[in-house]
Design a protein around this motif. Structure first.
Motif, mmCIF file in Angstrom:
data_model
loop_
_atom_site.group_PDB
_atom_site.id
_atom_site.type_symbol
_atom_site.label_atom_id
_atom_site.label_comp_id
_atom_site.label_asym_id
_atom_site.label_seq_id
_atom_site.Cartn_x
_atom_site.Cartn_y
_atom_site.Cartn_z
ATOM 1 N N SER A 19 51.762 62.745 5.815
ATOM 2 C CA SER A 19 51.777 62.287 7.194
ATOM 3 C C SER A 19 53.093 61.612 7.518
ATOM 4 C CB SER A 19 50.619 61.303 7.427
ATOM 5 O OG SER A 19 50.704 60.722 8.709
ATOM 6 N N SER A 20 53.493 61.710 8.790
ATOM 7 C CA SER A 20 54.722 61.039 9.240
ATOM 8 C C SER A 20 54.495 59.537 9.425
ATOM 9 C CB SER A 20 55.192 61.656 10.566
ATOM 10 O OG SER A 20 54.179 61.513 11.563
ATOM 11 N N MET A 21 53.229 59.111 9.466
ATOM 12 C CA MET A 21 52.921 57.689 9.626
ATOM 13 C C MET A 21 53.154 56.974 8.302
ATOM 14 S SD MET A 21 49.330 55.838 10.717
ATOM 15 C CE MET A 21 49.380 56.523 12.384
ATOM 16 N N PRO A 22 53.822 55.826 8.311
ATOM 17 C CA PRO A 22 54.065 55.068 7.085
ATOM 18 C C PRO A 22 52.741 54.722 6.380
ATOM 19 C CG PRO A 22 55.370 54.185 8.897
ATOM 20 C CD PRO A 22 54.436 55.191 9.495
ATOM 21 N N ILE A 23 52.810 54.632 5.066
ATOM 22 C CA ILE A 23 51.611 54.364 4.269
ATOM 23 C C ILE A 23 50.978 53.031 4.659
ATOM 24 C CG2 ILE A 23 50.720 53.942 1.940
ATOM 25 C CD1 ILE A 23 51.314 56.853 2.472
ATOM 26 N N TYR A 24 51.800 52.009 4.894
ATOM 27 C CA TYR A 24 51.229 50.691 5.219
ATOM 28 C C TYR A 24 50.445 50.748 6.520
ATOM 29 C CZ TYR A 24 54.447 49.298 9.000
ATOM 30 O OH TYR A 24 55.120 49.195 10.203
ATOM 31 N N ARG A 25 50.932 51.589 7.480
ATOM 32 C CA ARG A 25 50.215 51.741 8.747
ATOM 33 C C ARG A 25 48.919 52.518 8.535
ATOM 34 N NH1 ARG A 25 52.424 51.698 13.764
ATOM 35 N NH2 ARG A 25 50.255 52.208 14.326
ATOM 36 N N GLN A 26 48.950 53.524 7.657
ATOM 37 C CA GLN A 26 47.720 54.249 7.348
ATOM 38 C C GLN A 26 46.664 53.303 6.763
ATOM 39 O OE1 GLN A 26 47.973 58.064 5.291
ATOM 40 N NE2 GLN A 26 50.193 58.165 5.728
ATOM 41 N N ILE A 27 47.105 52.432 5.847
ATOM 42 C CA ILE A 27 46.174 51.481 5.217
ATOM 43 C C ILE A 27 45.608 50.534 6.262
ATOM 44 C CG2 ILE A 27 45.988 49.562 3.590
ATOM 45 C CD1 ILE A 27 48.122 50.994 1.890
ATOM 46 N N ALA A 28 46.482 50.001 7.128
ATOM 47 C CA ALA A 28 46.018 49.080 8.172
ATOM 48 C C ALA A 28 45.042 49.771 9.109
ATOM 49 C CB ALA A 28 47.212 48.523 8.952
ATOM 50 N N ASP A 29 45.350 51.000 9.516
ATOM 51 C CA ASP A 29 44.465 51.729 10.435
ATOM 52 C C ASP A 29 43.115 52.043 9.798
ATOM 53 O OD1 ASP A 29 46.346 51.652 12.367
ATOM 54 O OD2 ASP A 29 46.782 53.800 12.409
ATOM 55 N N ARG A 30 43.136 52.419 8.503
ATOM 56 C CA ARG A 30 41.880 52.729 7.827
ATOM 57 C C ARG A 30 40.990 51.479 7.707
ATOM 58 N NH1 ARG A 30 43.301 56.975 8.815
ATOM 59 N NH2 ARG A 30 41.582 56.569 10.243
ATOM 60 N N ILE A 31 41.604 50.323 7.483
ATOM 61 C CA ILE A 31 40.835 49.076 7.396
ATOM 62 C C ILE A 31 40.250 48.728 8.763
ATOM 63 C CG2 ILE A 31 41.015 46.573 7.042
ATOM 64 C CD1 ILE A 31 42.981 47.155 4.779
ATOM 65 N N ILE A 32 41.045 48.952 9.838
ATOM 66 C CA ILE A 32 40.526 48.704 11.186
ATOM 67 C C ILE A 32 39.349 49.633 11.474
ATOM 68 C CG2 ILE A 32 41.058 48.841 13.652
ATOM 69 C CD1 ILE A 32 43.947 48.027 12.928
ATOM 70 N N ASP A 33 39.485 50.904 11.097
ATOM 71 C CA ASP A 33 38.382 51.853 11.280
ATOM 72 C C ASP A 33 37.117 51.360 10.558
ATOM 73 O OD1 ASP A 33 40.073 53.399 12.714
ATOM 74 O OD2 ASP A 33 40.322 54.972 11.191
ATOM 75 N N CYS A 34 37.298 50.878 9.338
ATOM 76 C CA CYS A 34 36.146 50.401 8.551
ATOM 77 C C CYS A 34 35.493 49.184 9.209
ATOM 78 C CB CYS A 34 36.595 50.046 7.131
ATOM 79 S SG CYS A 34 37.007 51.475 6.106
ATOM 80 N N ILE A 35 36.301 48.344 9.815
ATOM 81 C CA ILE A 35 35.749 47.171 10.511
ATOM 82 C C ILE A 35 34.954 47.615 11.731
ATOM 83 C CG2 ILE A 35 36.330 45.084 11.801
ATOM 84 C CD1 ILE A 35 38.798 44.799 9.973
ATOM 85 N N LEU A 36 35.532 48.529 12.511
ATOM 86 C CA LEU A 36 34.866 48.992 13.731
ATOM 87 C C LEU A 36 33.577 49.745 13.424
ATOM 88 C CD1 LEU A 36 37.973 50.195 15.787
ATOM 89 C CD2 LEU A 36 36.528 48.229 16.291
ATOM 90 N N ARG A 37 33.550 50.458 12.321
ATOM 91 C CA ARG A 37 32.356 51.221 11.958
ATOM 92 C C ARG A 37 31.312 50.374 11.225
ATOM 93 N NH1 ARG A 37 36.227 55.707 11.068
ATOM 94 N NH2 ARG A 37 35.647 57.383 12.492
ATOM 95 N N GLY A 38 31.660 49.137 10.906
ATOM 96 C CA GLY A 38 30.704 48.252 10.260
ATOM 97 C C GLY A 38 30.703 48.311 8.748
ATOM 98 N N HIS A 39 31.654 49.049 8.142
ATOM 99 C CA HIS A 39 31.724 49.095 6.683
ATOM 100 C C HIS A 39 32.247 47.773 6.120
ATOM 101 C CE1 HIS A 39 30.689 53.283 6.682
ATOM 102 N NE2 HIS A 39 31.779 53.644 7.328
ATOM 103 N N LEU A 40 33.152 47.146 6.859
ATOM 104 C CA LEU A 40 33.694 45.846 6.472
ATOM 105 C C LEU A 40 33.317 44.838 7.555
ATOM 106 C CD1 LEU A 40 37.270 46.914 5.249
ATOM 107 C CD2 LEU A 40 35.239 46.458 3.854
ATOM 108 N N MET A 41 32.640 43.778 7.172
ATOM 109 C CA MET A 41 32.108 42.829 8.148
ATOM 110 C C MET A 41 32.957 41.576 8.241
ATOM 111 S SD MET A 41 28.090 43.203 7.127
ATOM 112 C CE MET A 41 28.482 43.116 5.392
ATOM 113 N N ALA A 42 32.829 40.900 9.382
ATOM 114 C CA ALA A 42 33.541 39.647 9.593
ATOM 115 C C ALA A 42 33.177 38.658 8.494
ATOM 116 C CB ALA A 42 33.186 39.069 10.960
ATOM 117 N N GLY A 43 34.199 37.956 7.990
ATOM 118 C CA GLY A 43 33.982 36.959 6.953
ATOM 119 C C GLY A 43 34.233 37.459 5.553
#
Length: 492
Positions: A19-43
């Motif tokens: 991908s043309s997207m930097p790896i650090y951005r891919q990691i950040a985006d994947r973590i945001i996706d996990c938060i929005l989908r409820g895989h990773l919860m607040a706290g």
């Protein structure tokens, strides 16, 4: 929240090296996706940068950059001595979509994708309330239980080296030590003549009924029960395919003549009885009817399922022995509970039956409760052997008898015009019969408004009777006074 769970970050954070997207951005985006989908919860604490870099196989500086990006967008915050903590389950200013994707929070399905048989037979009939005063069907007062002594015994057995081997395997047969002591206890207290091969340890009376009915009943078998009876047992029998027919109850217990009349025209497979104190009326089956019932069982070949749910609670010096003690033809399956006056976690059920059927019951128990509870049985066995259970029962029976007598005084003083009752010779409940027509459901609602809860399972009303089974064992003198006052006020 510091979660001890191993979260599968390797599976959740999929990276694309092309991908043309930097790896650090891919990691950040994947973590945001996990938060929005409820895989990773607040706290939740995200892994340390070194740990996550090892999991994902990337340079630690890449993880540092990803965490900085998440913190810049206010998804996470670095906290001293805590690490990087997720702040939100949903971002306060973020769009409902991320990078144009329509994200749905993770959730478990509400409905199955397949069909199955549904039944209302086992619908939970129990009700609960936060009222200060509660009538029940006759349960012990847990405030009288010596929790510290029970805890000490359990802890001592847990630490004992000789018990470690017992805890490392399965044992559907139960503790032989406990069975030997329980056999002695039952033989001495109830006039039985059994050994360990006649005894099966279960979790409860209901489990005993379930196992017995699964083995003895087939679809459509006729089972006779009291006209007024124990709803939980009726539910179990019906669920296991039985056709239930009720038999009248009077002051001498179940009507055995009525049973014989049915036997002459129909094939009866089982008769379920609570002869020591019939549930719910508390009457004791007379000696003459006991003999007659045993004779009928032999003559017509039906099983007597004898439930002795509260034998330990009797206030006479010579309690009536169970039918099982006089059964010489193998027609009685005897079930009961041990330790009912103890904390719920220290109680157990049991089945007593002839050798051949017990072999089948052990097979069934091995499927539904293979591991057993050896440690608890060890504790109970010790309580029998050293006499502690006898000492405890004597102390608690004295308290319960005093409560029974005082409750009777209160009922006679405040409700003599409205109800009638017989002083129970045992058990922890009264059978209150209303003299005049009264709508018990409406009465219960009025009591509830005045802070007294009467569950619907305690009320028995039809065209012939309006009565309630009311427990007293769990109430102190002051609680009895207030509860009876509310009942009086609500009935007026």
């Amino acid at each position: 929240m510091n979660s001890p769970v191993d979260i599968p970050y390797k599976s959740l954070i999929q990276l694309n090296s092309n991908s043309s997207m930097p790896i650090y951005r891919q990691i950040a985006d994947r973590i945001i996706d996990c938060i929005l989908r409820g895989h990773l919860m607040a706290g939740i604490n995200l892994p340390g940068t070194r740990v996550l870099s090892k999991i994902l196989g990337v340079n630690r500086n890449t993880i540092v950059a990803a965490y900085e990006e998440l913190e810049r967008q206010e998804w996470v915050k670095k906290k001293p001595n805590k690490g990087t903590v997720i702040l939100h389950g949903t971002h306060p200013v973020a769009s409902k979509t991320h990078r144009g994707e329509n994200l749905q929070p993770a959730s478990y399905p509400t409905f199955t994708g397949f069909s199955f048989t549904q039944t209302n037979i086992l619908d939970d009939p129990f009700e609960f309330s936060d009222c200060e005063y509660v009538f029940n069907d006759g349960i012990p007062d847990i405030r009288l239980i010596q929790i510290s002594d029970l805890s000490h015994r359990y802890s001592a057995n847990l630490k004992r080296k000789s018990n470690r081997k017992k805890l490392t395997g399965y044992n559907q047969e139960g503790s032989e030590y406990f069975k030997a002591n329980l056999c002695n206890y039952l033989n001495l207290s109830r006039g039985l003549h059994i050994s360990g091969k006649n005894l099966l340890i279960t979790r409860s009376t209901e489990m005993s009924v379930y196992i017995t009915s699964r083995i003895l009943l087939t679809e459509g078998d006729l089972v006779l029960v009291g006209e007024l009876g124990y709803f939980s047992v009726n539910m179990i029998l019906q669920k296991n395919g039985a056709h239930i027919k009720t038999v009248p109850i009077d002051q001498q217990g179940i009507d055995v003549d009525a049973i014989e009349i049915i036997c002459k025209t129909q094939k009866v497979r089982m008769v379920y009885i609570t002869p020591h104190h019939h549930y719910p009326t508390t009457v004791t089956l007379s000696p003459q009817r006991r003999i007659q019932l045993l004779e009928l069982a032999v003559k017509y070949g039906f099983v007597i399922l004898e439930d002795d749910y509260d034998y330990d609670f009797h206030y006479t010096k010579s309690p009536v022995l169970p039918l099982c003690s006089a059964d010489s033809s193998g027609m009685v399956v005897y079930i009961g509970s041990f330790g009912k006056s103890l904390a719920p976690g220290f109680r157990t059920g049991f089945i007593v039956a002839p050798d051949n059927i017990m072999a089948e019951m052990r097979k069934y128990l091995g499927i539904i409760d293979r591991q057993g509870d050896i440690l608890m049985e060890q504790v109970l066995g010790e309580m029998i052997e050293d006499g502690e259970i006898h000492r405890y029962m004597r102390k608690s029976l004295k308290v319960y008898q005093e409560r029974r007598d005082y409750f009777a005084e209160l009922l006679n003083e405040h409700l003599a015009d409205e109800i009638e009752f017989d002083l129970p010779s045992g058990g922890l409940a009264f059978w209150l019969r209303w003299k005049q027509k009264v709508n018990l459901s409406q009465l219960a609602k009025r009591c509830h408004k005045n802070n007294l809860f009467i569950p619907k399972t305690l009320m028995y009303q039809n065209s012939k009777i309006a009565a309630m089974r009311v427990g007293f064992g769990n109430l102190t003198r002051a609680e009895m006074e207030n509860a009876v006052a509310i009942l009086k006020k609500s009935a007026g």
